[in-house]
Design a protein around this motif. Structure first.
Motif, short mmCIF file in Angstrom:
data_model
loop_
_atom_site.label_atom_id
_atom_site.label_comp_id
_atom_site.label_asym_id
_atom_site.label_seq_id
_atom_site.Cartn_x
_atom_site.Cartn_y
_atom_site.Cartn_z
N CYS A 159 35.56 -33.01 29.35
CA CYS A 159 36.05 -34.38 29.29
C CYS A 159 37.58 -34.37 29.21
O CYS A 159 38.16 -33.75 28.32
CB CYS A 159 35.46 -35.12 28.08
SG CYS A 159 35.92 -36.86 28.04
N ALA A 160 38.21 -35.06 30.15
CA ALA A 160 39.68 -35.09 30.21
C ALA A 160 40.27 -35.86 29.03
O ALA A 160 41.42 -35.66 28.67
CB ALA A 160 40.14 -35.72 31.50
N ASN A 161 39.50 -36.73 28.42
CA ASN A 161 39.99 -37.54 27.32
C ASN A 161 39.72 -36.94 25.96
O ASN A 161 40.06 -37.52 24.94
CB ASN A 161 39.36 -38.94 27.38
CG ASN A 161 39.80 -39.66 28.62
OD1 ASN A 161 40.95 -39.60 29.00
ND2 ASN A 161 38.88 -40.32 29.26
N PHE A 162 39.11 -35.78 25.93
CA PHE A 162 38.81 -35.14 24.65
C PHE A 162 40.07 -34.51 24.11
O PHE A 162 40.75 -33.73 24.78
CB PHE A 162 37.72 -34.08 24.84
CG PHE A 162 37.32 -33.42 23.57
CD1 PHE A 162 36.53 -34.09 22.65
CD2 PHE A 162 37.74 -32.14 23.27
CE1 PHE A 162 36.16 -33.49 21.47
CE2 PHE A 162 37.37 -31.52 22.10
CZ PHE A 162 36.58 -32.20 21.19
N ASN A 163 40.43 -34.82 22.88
CA ASN A 163 41.64 -34.31 22.25
C ASN A 163 41.32 -32.99 21.56
O ASN A 163 40.69 -32.96 20.52
CB ASN A 163 42.17 -35.33 21.24
CG ASN A 163 43.54 -34.95 20.72
OD1 ASN A 163 44.06 -33.87 21.01
ND2 ASN A 163 44.12 -35.84 19.94
N ALA A 164 41.75 -31.90 22.14
CA ALA A 164 41.44 -30.57 21.61
C ALA A 164 42.16 -30.29 20.30
O ALA A 164 41.70 -29.47 19.50
CB ALA A 164 41.79 -29.50 22.63
N ALA A 165 43.27 -30.96 20.05
CA ALA A 165 44.03 -30.71 18.82
C ALA A 165 43.24 -31.15 17.58
O ALA A 165 43.22 -30.48 16.57
CB ALA A 165 45.36 -31.43 18.87
N THR A 166 42.59 -32.29 17.68
CA THR A 166 41.85 -32.80 16.52
C THR A 166 40.38 -32.43 16.57
O THR A 166 39.68 -32.57 15.58
CB THR A 166 41.96 -34.33 16.44
OG1 THR A 166 41.37 -34.88 17.60
CG2 THR A 166 43.40 -34.76 16.29
N GLU A 167 39.90 -32.00 17.76
CA GLU A 167 38.51 -31.59 17.98
C GLU A 167 37.50 -32.74 17.89
O GLU A 167 36.32 -32.53 18.05
CB GLU A 167 38.08 -30.49 17.00
CG GLU A 167 38.63 -29.14 17.34
CD GLU A 167 37.99 -28.52 18.57
OE1 GLU A 167 36.79 -28.70 18.80
OE2 GLU A 167 38.71 -27.83 19.31
N ILE A 207 25.30 -32.12 25.29
CA ILE A 207 26.21 -33.21 25.64
C ILE A 207 27.54 -33.02 24.93
O ILE A 207 28.61 -33.19 25.53
CB ILE A 207 25.58 -34.57 25.30
CG1 ILE A 207 24.46 -34.86 26.30
CG2 ILE A 207 26.61 -35.68 25.31
CD1 ILE A 207 23.64 -36.07 25.99
N ARG A 208 27.49 -32.67 23.67
CA ARG A 208 28.72 -32.43 22.92
C ARG A 208 29.52 -31.28 23.53
O ARG A 208 30.74 -31.34 23.64
CB ARG A 208 28.42 -32.12 21.47
CG ARG A 208 28.00 -33.33 20.70
CD ARG A 208 27.61 -32.95 19.29
NE ARG A 208 27.24 -34.13 18.56
CZ ARG A 208 27.61 -34.36 17.31
NH1 ARG A 208 28.33 -33.49 16.67
NH2 ARG A 208 27.23 -35.47 16.72
N LYS A 209 28.84 -30.23 23.94
CA LYS A 209 29.51 -29.08 24.54
C LYS A 209 30.17 -29.48 25.86
O LYS A 209 31.31 -29.10 26.14
CB LYS A 209 28.51 -27.96 24.78
CG LYS A 209 29.11 -26.72 25.37
CD LYS A 209 28.06 -25.64 25.57
CE LYS A 209 28.65 -24.41 26.21
NZ LYS A 209 27.64 -23.38 26.45
N LEU A 210 29.45 -30.27 26.67
CA LEU A 210 30.00 -30.73 27.94
C LEU A 210 31.23 -31.60 27.71
O LEU A 210 32.23 -31.48 28.41
CB LEU A 210 28.93 -31.50 28.72
CG LEU A 210 29.25 -31.84 30.16
CD1 LEU A 210 29.36 -30.57 31.00
CD2 LEU A 210 28.19 -32.75 30.75
N ALA A 211 31.16 -32.49 26.72
CA ALA A 211 32.31 -33.35 26.40
C ALA A 211 33.49 -32.51 25.94
O ALA A 211 34.63 -32.73 26.37
CB ALA A 211 31.92 -34.36 25.32
N ARG A 212 33.24 -31.54 25.09
CA ARG A 212 34.31 -30.69 24.56
C ARG A 212 34.98 -29.88 25.67
O ARG A 212 36.19 -29.74 25.72
CB ARG A 212 33.76 -29.78 23.47
CG ARG A 212 34.83 -28.98 22.77
CD ARG A 212 34.30 -28.15 21.61
NE ARG A 212 33.23 -27.26 22.00
CZ ARG A 212 31.96 -27.38 21.61
NH1 ARG A 212 31.58 -28.37 20.84
NH2 ARG A 212 31.05 -26.51 22.01
N LEU A 213 34.17 -29.35 26.60
CA LEU A 213 34.71 -28.46 27.63
C LEU A 213 35.29 -29.18 28.84
O LEU A 213 36.25 -28.70 29.45
CB LEU A 213 33.62 -27.49 28.10
CG LEU A 213 33.12 -26.50 27.06
CD1 LEU A 213 31.98 -25.68 27.64
CD2 LEU A 213 34.25 -25.60 26.61
#
Length: 123
Positions: free
Chosen positions: A15-23, A7-13
């Motif tokens: 999810c449009a709302n996941f902030n990649a800068a802060t992870e 689930i975490r991997k799916l959210a990270r890859l």
């Protein structure tokens, strides 16, 4: 891989709302992503991201609702959501299995027909 890691991997890859800068931050809730810092549920993730992976979605909802026995496809072995008690295959495998079964039935029918024709021609 465990359900939580998937689930975490799916959210990270995805999810449009996941902030990649802060992870770890969620742009939708303006606070840390629920799947990285606390065990919570995200309505956006459940409705927009999770349906992209049917097997993971089934495992996720089975874990939340407390269903002890998930249903697995008799052909591929992946978990799926059963629509009726007689359903044995997931919707990806059902057409393939039906074609194979129809092929077998037709082959047996043609063999019986040939044998009957041979018996009739002997007389």
């Amino acid at each position: 891989m465990t359900l939580e890691k998937e689930i975490r991997k799916l959210a990270r890859l995805h999810c449009a709302n996941f902030n990649a800068a802060t992870e770890t931050e969620c742009l939708y809730y303006d606070k840390p992503c629920r799947y990285f810092n606390e065990k919570g549920r995200c309505s956006y993730f459940e409705t927009a991201v999770l349906p992209s992976d049917e097997a993971l979605q089934t495992r996720y909802w089975n874990a939340i609702t407390g269903d002890a026995q998930p249903v697995y496809c008799a052909y591929c072995g992946e978990p799926y959501e059963r629509k009726s008690n007689a359903q044995k295959y997931c919707r990806k495998c059902a057409p393939r299995v039906e074609r194979e079964m129809r092929r077998l039935r037709d082959r047996e029918y043609r063999q019986r027909k040939r044998r009957n024709q041979e018996e009739i021609s002997r007389f």
